[in-house]
Design a protein around this motif. Sequence first.
Motif, short mmCIF file in Angstrom:
data_model
loop_
_atom_site.label_atom_id
_atom_site.label_comp_id
_atom_site.label_asym_id
_atom_site.label_seq_id
_atom_site.Cartn_x
_atom_site.Cartn_y
_atom_site.Cartn_z
N VAL A 1 0.86 -1.11 -0.03
CA VAL A 1 -0.01 0.23 0.16
C VAL A 1 0.92 1.29 -0.11
CG1 VAL A 1 -1.51 1.23 1.45
CG2 VAL A 1 -2.11 -1.22 1.06
N ASP A 2 1.85 1.19 0.76
CA ASP A 2 2.72 2.40 0.69
C ASP A 2 3.61 2.51 -0.48
OD1 ASP A 2 3.90 4.50 2.36
OD2 ASP A 2 5.74 3.55 2.32
N LEU A 3 3.85 1.54 -1.11
CA LEU A 3 4.38 1.59 -2.58
C LEU A 3 3.57 2.34 -3.47
CD1 LEU A 3 6.76 0.90 -4.44
CD2 LEU A 3 5.26 -1.00 -5.21
N VAL A 4 2.42 2.01 -3.42
CA VAL A 4 1.40 2.56 -4.46
C VAL A 4 0.88 4.00 -3.89
CG1 VAL A 4 -1.00 2.13 -5.40
CG2 VAL A 4 0.40 0.08 -5.12
N ARG A 5 0.64 4.21 -2.64
CA ARG A 5 0.19 5.34 -2.14
C ARG A 5 1.30 6.31 -2.40
NH1 ARG A 5 -2.58 7.06 3.31
NH2 ARG A 5 -0.53 6.33 4.05
N GLY A 6 2.48 6.18 -1.98
CA GLY A 6 3.48 6.87 -1.80
C GLY A 6 4.44 7.14 -2.93
N ASN A 7 4.78 5.92 -3.35
CA ASN A 7 5.67 6.08 -4.58
C ASN A 7 4.94 6.12 -5.96
OD1 ASN A 7 7.24 5.55 -2.54
ND2 ASN A 7 8.42 3.98 -3.68
N ILE A 8 3.84 5.74 -6.00
CA ILE A 8 3.01 5.70 -7.52
C ILE A 8 2.15 7.20 -7.17
CG2 ILE A 8 1.46 4.76 -8.93
CD1 ILE A 8 2.80 2.26 -8.29
N CYS A 9 1.07 7.17 -6.45
CA CYS A 9 0.11 8.17 -6.23
C CYS A 9 0.55 9.57 -5.77
CB CYS A 9 -1.10 7.64 -5.37
SG CYS A 9 -2.15 6.45 -5.90
N ALA B 1 -3.18 10.82 -3.05
CA ALA B 1 -3.79 9.71 -2.10
C ALA B 1 -5.26 9.56 -2.26
CB ALA B 1 -3.32 10.19 -0.64
N LYS B 2 -5.87 10.48 -2.88
CA LYS B 2 -7.48 10.42 -3.06
C LYS B 2 -7.60 9.36 -3.87
CE LYS B 2 -10.30 13.76 -4.63
NZ LYS B 2 -10.35 15.12 -5.13
N TYR B 3 -6.58 9.27 -5.04
CA TYR B 3 -6.97 8.29 -5.85
C TYR B 3 -6.41 6.99 -5.94
CZ TYR B 3 -8.30 12.54 -8.13
OH TYR B 3 -9.15 13.70 -8.29
N PHE B 4 -5.94 6.91 -4.50
CA PHE B 4 -5.14 5.67 -4.50
C PHE B 4 -6.10 4.28 -4.33
CE2 PHE B 4 -4.68 2.15 -0.79
CZ PHE B 4 -3.82 1.71 -1.44
N THR C 1 -6.12 -0.48 -6.58
CA THR C 1 -6.84 -1.68 -7.24
C THR C 1 -6.38 -2.23 -8.60
OG1 THR C 1 -8.94 -0.80 -6.13
CG2 THR C 1 -9.31 -2.58 -7.89
N VAL C 2 -6.15 -1.28 -9.30
CA VAL C 2 -5.35 -1.81 -10.59
C VAL C 2 -3.93 -2.38 -10.40
CG1 VAL C 2 -4.16 -0.65 -12.60
CG2 VAL C 2 -6.57 -0.12 -11.89
N PHE C 3 -3.30 -1.90 -9.42
CA PHE C 3 -1.77 -2.38 -9.09
C PHE C 3 -1.89 -3.76 -8.74
CE2 PHE C 3 1.75 -3.06 -6.43
CZ PHE C 3 2.80 -3.02 -7.22
N PHE C 4 -2.61 -4.00 -7.67
CA PHE C 4 -2.67 -5.27 -7.04
C PHE C 4 -3.19 -6.65 -7.90
CE2 PHE C 4 -2.01 -2.61 -3.16
CZ PHE C 4 -0.78 -3.14 -2.80
N PHE C 5 -4.33 -5.91 -8.52
CA PHE C 5 -4.79 -6.87 -9.45
C PHE C 5 -3.88 -7.28 -10.44
CE2 PHE C 5 -6.60 -7.78 -13.95
CZ PHE C 5 -7.70 -8.84 -13.09
N VAL C 6 -3.16 -6.55 -11.23
CA VAL C 6 -2.15 -6.94 -11.97
C VAL C 6 -0.78 -7.52 -11.28
CG1 VAL C 6 -0.40 -5.94 -13.83
CG2 VAL C 6 -2.71 -4.89 -13.64
#
Lengths: 314, 166
Positions: free
Chosen positions: A127-135, A144-147, A152-157
């Motif tokens: 979550v920190d990778l996606v929210r911090g390093n991506i979003c 962070a609002k679009y996390f 969902t996209v990241f973890f699905f893939v």
Amino acid sequence: MSGTTAEPAEGEVTATEEVEGHGGEEQEYTLSSRIEHLNHELSVLALWGPLEEQQAEHAEPMSVVSSSWNLGSLASNFTLTNYTFWMMPAVLLLVLFFMAARSAAKVSLAKADYVPKGILNVAEAGVDLVRGNICTDVMGPEGAKYFPFVGTVFFFVLFNNLLGNIPPALPGTGTLGTTFLWGIIVFVVYNGIGIKKNGLGRYMKSFIPSGTPGAMKPLIFLLEIVSHFLRPITLGIRLYANMYAGHIMLGVFAIFCAVAIKNFTPVGAVVLPLSFLMQVVLRAFELFVAVLQAYIFSILTAVYINGALHAAEH
Amino acid sequence: MDKIIPISVELFVNLAAFVVLFLLLGKFAFPSITKMMDERASKIRESLEKAEDTRVEAERLLDEYKVQMAEARAEAAQVIEQGRKVAESMKAEIVAKAKVEAEAEKTKAIEAIKAEKAAATAELQREVADLSVAVASKIIGSSLTKKDHEALIDKYLAEVGSLNEN
């Protein structure tokens, strides 16, 4: 072949050509017959339902899409293929994983125990990778609002890519049906965010950069529209091609191993260890690609959302 | 070519997968996890701030105690110094008083001795006079007149007195 055998295809399939393929597997161990078999198994195959119909429509792509909108055959629209079959355990694992992490988070919060541990620690790292390093890195603090969407996209893939690396499984993302649809979802979401944020008029106007000469405006507008519509396609094809090609490579080297063992020759004695080595190296590389492609897919999602958010500024 | 045309059945399954995942993860699981992370972050920030405050407070106290310690030491030294001074002055006083007393005793003793000596001298003179008169009477008989008598005594006394003075 272990890496690429589509296990579920064995029981469910009714197609005559598939049955023939299995029959031939026992007798023929020539390179060409095995590669033909691999090619067949990595193709998208319906596991049940109106199989012949699907395979027939396959030849005429446009009719496939139009026939899908027939609500009468709703059930047949949910027919699984050998790829989407493996998407199910990936999705199930993903849901179970995050539900377990969620309950761990709830328990920790209730006890005011803030020491990260166990499954929650793993989930938080993701979550920190996606929210911090991506979003947040791409979109700034408001990212962070679009996390929830990007996550969902990241973890699905990610889960699909990784599950595809466990031998009998195929990656759910190894078919264009999956990746293209997720590309479309991203396309719809980022344009929706752009329109909601800027209003339809301003968002459309942002397709023409300020300072464009009057005569060029229609052309530029057209080009921008085309580039936007290309985004879901490139997203889909990039991910699909990476996963599909990876499995072809694994399959080819597995076939080399199998054929070299079956028809043992001096050449085979050289090919076998090298192919096995490549199998090992490619497995590791596929793990890397699995994570990398999930990262690329979601960071592009974040970039597109960011572009839509700030459409009015350029 | 057919490998790059998506198959429609896969689209629907994936759409369903997206809807399910987005509802379960995006709306349900992620908020709990991000809440946990945010709360931990604020907790850690709080703890760090608190630790910093405590450190500053501890340093302040340490400085304070150092100052107090130095003050106490100085005070103790002062007290000791004062005590020594008092003791010294008392000693001097006592010694002086003792000296004075001893002097007085000595003086008194000397005076007593002088008085004793004077008394003894007077006694001796008288004794000598009487004795010499008696001796003279014995030798000369009663031929001496009263007048002669006295003249003799005086002469003798003067002699004895001059002897005594040496």
